[in-house]
Design a protein around this motif. Structure first.
Motif, mmCIF file in Angstrom:
data_model
loop_
_atom_site.group_PDB
_atom_site.id
_atom_site.type_symbol
_atom_site.label_atom_id
_atom_site.label_comp_id
_atom_site.label_asym_id
_atom_site.label_seq_id
_atom_site.Cartn_x
_atom_site.Cartn_y
_atom_site.Cartn_z
ATOM 1 N N ALA A 148 -19.680 10.596 -63.042
ATOM 2 C CA ALA A 148 -18.569 10.698 -62.104
ATOM 3 C C ALA A 148 -18.933 11.707 -61.022
ATOM 4 C CB ALA A 148 -17.306 11.141 -62.838
ATOM 5 N N GLY A 149 -18.625 11.382 -59.773
ATOM 6 C CA GLY A 149 -18.932 12.343 -58.709
ATOM 7 C C GLY A 149 -18.443 11.838 -57.366
ATOM 8 N N VAL A 150 -18.408 12.747 -56.403
ATOM 9 C CA VAL A 150 -17.975 12.362 -55.062
ATOM 10 C C VAL A 150 -19.015 11.437 -54.424
ATOM 11 C CG1 VAL A 150 -16.582 14.424 -54.708
ATOM 12 C CG2 VAL A 150 -18.996 14.448 -54.067
ATOM 13 N N SER A 153 -23.329 11.642 -54.107
ATOM 14 C CA SER A 153 -23.894 12.661 -55.001
ATOM 15 C C SER A 153 -24.985 12.024 -55.871
ATOM 16 C CB SER A 153 -22.792 13.319 -55.842
ATOM 17 O OG SER A 153 -22.051 12.357 -56.557
ATOM 18 N N LYS A 155 -25.165 9.141 -57.476
ATOM 19 C CA LYS A 155 -24.785 8.480 -58.725
ATOM 20 C C LYS A 155 -25.577 7.196 -58.955
ATOM 21 C CE LYS A 155 -20.506 8.045 -57.494
ATOM 22 N NZ LYS A 155 -20.647 8.744 -56.197
ATOM 23 N N LEU A 174 -15.479 9.622 -57.213
ATOM 24 C CA LEU A 174 -14.195 10.325 -57.267
ATOM 25 C C LEU A 174 -13.660 10.486 -55.855
ATOM 26 C CD1 LEU A 174 -14.944 13.026 -59.974
ATOM 27 C CD2 LEU A 174 -13.896 10.766 -60.240
ATOM 28 N N GLY A 194 -20.291 14.949 -64.972
ATOM 29 C CA GLY A 194 -19.886 15.141 -63.583
ATOM 30 C C GLY A 194 -21.085 15.532 -62.726
ATOM 31 N N THR A 196 -22.112 17.130 -59.122
ATOM 32 C CA THR A 196 -21.547 17.827 -57.983
ATOM 33 C C THR A 196 -22.674 18.294 -57.080
ATOM 34 O OG1 THR A 196 -20.040 19.567 -57.297
ATOM 35 C CG2 THR A 196 -21.510 20.082 -59.117
ATOM 36 N N GLU A 230 -12.722 17.888 -51.426
ATOM 37 C CA GLU A 230 -13.151 16.795 -52.287
ATOM 38 C C GLU A 230 -13.967 17.317 -53.457
ATOM 39 O OE1 GLU A 230 -14.550 13.758 -49.297
ATOM 40 O OE2 GLU A 230 -15.433 12.961 -51.139
ATOM 41 N N ALA A 234 -13.114 17.305 -57.483
ATOM 42 C CA ALA A 234 -13.987 16.744 -58.511
ATOM 43 C C ALA A 234 -14.296 17.800 -59.573
ATOM 44 C CB ALA A 234 -15.283 16.233 -57.878
ATOM 45 N N ARG A 235 -14.624 19.009 -59.120
ATOM 46 C CA ARG A 235 -14.950 20.089 -60.073
ATOM 47 C C ARG A 235 -13.784 20.385 -60.994
ATOM 48 N NH1 ARG A 235 -18.957 23.286 -60.450
ATOM 49 N NH2 ARG A 235 -20.680 23.338 -58.969
ATOM 50 N N MET A 237 -11.470 18.289 -61.901
ATOM 51 C CA MET A 237 -11.357 17.189 -62.859
ATOM 52 C C MET A 237 -12.379 17.350 -63.995
ATOM 53 S SD MET A 237 -11.732 13.071 -62.337
ATOM 54 C CE MET A 237 -10.500 12.997 -61.063
#
Lengths: 281, 281
Positions: A148-150, A153, A155, A174, A194, A196, A230, A234-235, A237
């Motif tokens: 999961a990530g903005v 990032s 992914k 996210l 996550g 970030t 943003e 995310a952090r 979450m």
């Protein structure tokens, strides 16, 4: 600076040899290397065909030939041409011979046997492609890993990389405006990780992306304040759900993937008391 | 059969070491191996934390530590524990030192520098995912490789594999009823490669796929006669267009990809008279 021809001769895909060369070369500065890649060399005939190319571009020969005949022939040729020839994985093979009390057999390409591990890996690739970018959340429980990530990032490439190593990987962007599907908070099997990154870095990457798409509008996608929010969202979450976090700011995809695999290993060691190694790939 | 603990200690992602271990182990029968994977070991502190694990599961230690301090410390520990410790790529590093007239420097992880080749590879992954299964034919001219083949001839995993090695790869399923976009016949930059497989094998794979999807209807998708026609149709298209063909029947994804990379190399050697090696990745 003189140029070095580097010949990589393999009786299989040559991938191991290529990685060894890359890792070893990374320890030298400004080497002017011309690589020559000779995979799937499994017969004397095939070998004899490449000898003129070795002669035409003399340099260092690295090889991973397991068949003793082909191997001996290459060594003979190199001796005649006065080229150094280095068997790249012999030290490891010999140590295994000692430890296992067996002699290595000379059949090439055995690491590419289409065994269970192989099909598992192919499945992982199919799964991962079908679960990129938040798609198919109904099947997330089947994943080994959910990233999961903005946006931007890394992914997707990290997921693909993990898939190649046999891990079914889903990923979800996210976005503040659109919360992730509820199932993300209830997953049992997969490890949620996550990703970030530093907001400044993210703005820079996104700006480049917009440039490459020929869009130069100043959107909230690259607004400093907005991106900072943003990343904070995310952090928070990640923290609220107790998901481990990896900062990708200065990490390559391979390094991020290695960190994720480490996390999976740590979780498995906690959960399965008689500890086992990581999944073979 | 005795069990062997195999510890892989790396100051980087450990991927090279994992591939070396896999290639070497493939030369032994029925070895009962428990792998322990220790990537990103870049400090004495980190190293000291894993020593108890080495002691608890004594076995063979393979390492690729380039930093002399960390390396020496591991060797000391292994000596005290009477564990054999093998530096996995030293033979290659030493040969390069000789040839380049330089000493290897001790900075780990340099092969993961985020240089042009790295970003090219990440681009290739993004491109490949966005051009799976016939999608985005407008951009096929940007591809390095376009794979064409009937359904379930392993186009997708092969594409992903090629992407990981830095090749932008698109793929297109060949279906009798729906001809491919016209652009396929006019591509200049990418190498178009046909993938084919034995009809019997294809029927078997597809049958398994339907089973896994819980569909057991007898469709033309798995009708022997029909599949044979499909394969013939694809083969004729390859021949008509002079596209090279790879039979994937007994090939793993890695082997198919190596064959494709070979074809790209051959084409490049034909086209660029002063020959160069394959693209570095």
């Amino acid at each position: 600076m003189s140029r070095l021809h580097l010949h990589l001769v393999s009786d299989s895909t040559g991938e191991t040899l290529e990685m060894i060369a890359k890792a070893a070369l990374a320890q030298f500065e400004d080497a002017d290397i011309v690589r020559h890649f000779w995979p799937m060399v499994r017969s004397k005939q095939h070998l004899d065909r490449i000898v003129p190319e070795l002669a035409a571009n003399p340099g260092l020969v690295l090889f991973t030939l397991v068949n003793p005949d082909t191997r001996e022939r290459l060594e003979d040729h190199c001796r005649q041409l006065s080229l150094p020839a280095v068997p790249a994985i012999d030290a490891v093979t010999e140590a295994l011979e000692d430890q296992l009390g067996q002699e290595a057999h000379g059949r090439p390409g055995r690491q590419h046997l289409m065994d269970d591990a192989y099909f598992k890996r192919v499945d992982a690739i199919h799964y991962t492609i079908a679960h990129d970018d938040g798609i198919g959340s109904d099947n997330w429980e089947e994943a080994d890993i959910v990233l999961a990530g903005v946006s931007r990032s890394s992914k997707t490439p990290t997921s693909i990389y993990l898939a190649n190593r046999g891990y079914k990987t889903a990923n979800i962007p996210l976005v503040i405006e659109s919360p992730p599907p509820e199932i993300l908070y209830r997953l049992k099997n997969p490890l949620v990780v996550g990703l970030t990154t530093a907001p400044e870095r993210l703005v820079q990457i996104r700006r480049n992306r917009l440039l490459s798409l020929n869009e130069n509008s100043e959107t909230s996608y690259i607004d400093d304040e907005r991106v900072r929010e943003e990343v904070k969202f995310a952090r928070r979450m990640f923290a609220d759900n107790g998901w481990p976090v990896i900062d990708v700011t200065r990490r390559s995809i391979e390094e991020t993937a290695a960190a994720v695999i480490n996390l999976v290993g740590e979780r498995d060691r906690r959960e399965i008391p008689p500890r086992v190694g990581p999944k073979p790939i």
